[in-house]
Design a protein around this motif. Structure first.
Motif, PDB file in Angstrom:
ATOM      1  N   LEU A 134       0.832  -1.204   0.000  1.00 35.01           N
ATOM      2  CA  LEU A 134       0.000   0.000   0.000  1.00 35.01           C
ATOM      3  C   LEU A 134       0.870   1.259   0.000  1.00 35.01           C
ATOM      4  N   ALA A 135       1.929   1.250   0.797  1.00 37.40           N
ATOM      5  CA  ALA A 135       2.831   2.405   0.835  1.00 37.40           C
ATOM      6  C   ALA A 135       3.472   2.635  -0.532  1.00 37.40           C
ATOM      7  N   ARG A 136       3.873   1.567  -1.199  1.00 39.18           N
ATOM      8  CA  ARG A 136       4.477   1.698  -2.529  1.00 39.18           C
ATOM      9  C   ARG A 136       3.476   2.282  -3.526  1.00 39.18           C
ATOM     10  N   VAL A 137       2.240   1.790  -3.478  1.00 36.00           N
ATOM     11  CA  VAL A 137       1.215   2.247  -4.414  1.00 36.00           C
ATOM     12  C   VAL A 137       0.898   3.725  -4.181  1.00 36.00           C
ATOM     13  N   VAL A 138       0.789   4.130  -2.926  1.00 34.58           N
ATOM     14  CA  VAL A 138       0.514   5.538  -2.626  1.00 34.58           C
ATOM     15  C   VAL A 138       1.654   6.417  -3.110  1.00 34.58           C
ATOM     16  N   LEU A 140       3.587   5.895  -5.541  1.00 31.03           N
ATOM     17  CA  LEU A 140       3.611   5.906  -7.003  1.00 31.03           C
ATOM     18  C   LEU A 140       2.451   6.681  -7.609  1.00 31.03           C
ATOM     19  N   HIS A 141       1.258   6.560  -7.001  1.00 27.52           N
ATOM     20  CA  HIS A 141       0.042   7.108  -7.609  1.00 27.52           C
ATOM     21  C   HIS A 141      -0.600   8.253  -6.828  1.00 27.52           C
ATOM     22  N   GLY A 142      -0.196   8.443  -5.594  1.00 29.68           N
ATOM     23  CA  GLY A 142      -0.812   9.477  -4.776  1.00 29.68           C
ATOM     24  C   GLY A 142      -2.033   8.997  -4.014  1.00 29.68           C
ATOM     25  N   HIS A 143      -2.525   7.794  -4.348  1.00 22.88           N
ATOM     26  CA  HIS A 143      -3.620   7.180  -3.601  1.00 22.88           C
ATOM     27  C   HIS A 143      -3.590   5.677  -3.851  1.00 22.88           C
ATOM     28  N   ALA A 144      -4.308   4.941  -3.017  1.00 22.28           N
ATOM     29  CA  ALA A 144      -4.396   3.491  -3.175  1.00 22.28           C
ATOM     30  C   ALA A 144      -5.803   3.033  -2.827  1.00 22.28           C
ATOM     31  N   ILE A 145      -6.232   1.963  -3.512  1.00 22.54           N
ATOM     32  CA  ILE A 145      -7.506   1.317  -3.184  1.00 22.54           C
ATOM     33  C   ILE A 145      -7.207  -0.144  -2.855  1.00 22.54           C
ATOM     34  N   LEU A 146      -7.604  -0.543  -1.677  1.00 22.59           N
ATOM     35  CA  LEU A 146      -7.438  -1.917  -1.225  1.00 22.59           C
ATOM     36  C   LEU A 146      -8.772  -2.645  -1.394  1.00 22.59           C
ATOM     37  N   TRP A 147      -8.737  -3.726  -2.174  1.00 25.45           N
ATOM     38  CA  TRP A 147      -9.933  -4.533  -2.416  1.00 25.45           C
ATOM     39  C   TRP A 147      -9.734  -5.868  -1.717  1.00 25.45           C
TER      40      TRP A 147
END
Length: 271
Positions: A134-138, A140-147
């Motif tokens: 999640l930290a990596r995704v944020v 990279l993209h500025g936000h994250a969605i966990l499904w």
């Protein structure tokens, strides 16, 4: 342990799909403590990694555990607080089947020391991996969605009354994601007519959905609990041997794809 407790396939999109109950391995040293019935792993989220196989095509990261929930439940808090107060709950280290029957032989129920050991060896690495991705995704993209993906028999009297809808979207009562994202996903469910559905019904989201959601920090979390019958035979006696039903999966996958695509099309800034 010589083998990793999970696999992580990193993607390029701001979406992480977690499937915490698909594992089917029980460490050899734990096997003698279980009743024979437990080795059929009837409460597994059967074949869900296969059902969500298309998620990699959308660029999602996918996190998959190796171990069965009977070894430890990755969707329960480490302090073992009940997820649904006032109802029957399964524990961090489950001691009962979903039917309420004992999982362990007499005098073999794990004690506090064993629970702590399993938490350190099995539970913590998965959550470290989840938090790190999640930290990596944020970053990279500025936000994250966990499904957080799950499946279950539609009728489990020990856990809930009546029959579940086919698709159960959970957002912790609206607290785990932005209202606009919850509305968009609910609209996607409403637009299809193949499956019954509910938002924030019996399954509002377990530990993972509640723990990792931080909408104010652009981390949004959603749980989807599906009836096993949406993609396979849900008869308890055949769960361990039943394969996915190709015709049912063909019907289900477009709806799942639309839900995941909705999360990817949504933007925190409304663009």
């Amino acid at each position: 342990m010589s083998e990793p407790v999970f696999t992580l396939a990193r993607g390029s999109a701001p979406l992480l799909v977690s499937l915490p109950h698909v594992g089917t391995a029980i460490p050899d040293d734990l096997v003698p403590a279980f009743v024979p019935r437990a080795l059929a792993l009837e409460d597994t989220d059967w074949h869900l990694a296969e059902v969500y196989g298309f998620a990699r095509e959308l660029g999602a990261s996918v996190l998959v555990p190796r171990l069965s929930r009977y070894a430890i439940d990755l969707n329960r808090p480490p302090e073992n607080a009940p997820m649904y107060p006032g109802a029957n709950n399964t524990e961090l280290v489950p001691t009962r089947f979903f039917t309420g029957d004992p999982l362990y032989r007499e005098r073999c129920v794990p004690d506090e020391g064993e629970i702590a050991r399993r938490t350190d060896v099995y539970w913590r690495p998965y959550h470290d991996g989840l938090a790190g991705e999640l930290a990596r995704v944020v970053a990279l993209h500025g936000h994250a969605i966990l499904w957080d993906g799950h499946s279950i028999q539609a009728e489990v009297p020990w856990l809930f009354e009546g029959r579940l809808p086919d698709l159960n979207l959970g957002t912790a009562g609206g607290a785990s994601c932005a209202p606009a994202l919850r509305d968009a996903l609910t609209a996607a469910l409403t637009a299809q007519s193949s499956f019954s559905h509910v938002t924030d019904g019996r399954f509002k989201g377990g530990y993972i959905t509640r723990r990792y959601s931080r909408p104010h920090e652009r981390v949004h979390a959603i749980q989807l609990e599906m009836g096993l019958a949406t993609y396979m035979d849900e008869t308890r006696a055949t769960l361990a041997t039943a394969a996915v039903d190709a015709d049912r999966v063909v019907r289900l996958r477009p709806v799942l794809r639309e839900l995941l695509q909705t999360t990817l099309d949504w933007r925190p800034d409304g663009r």
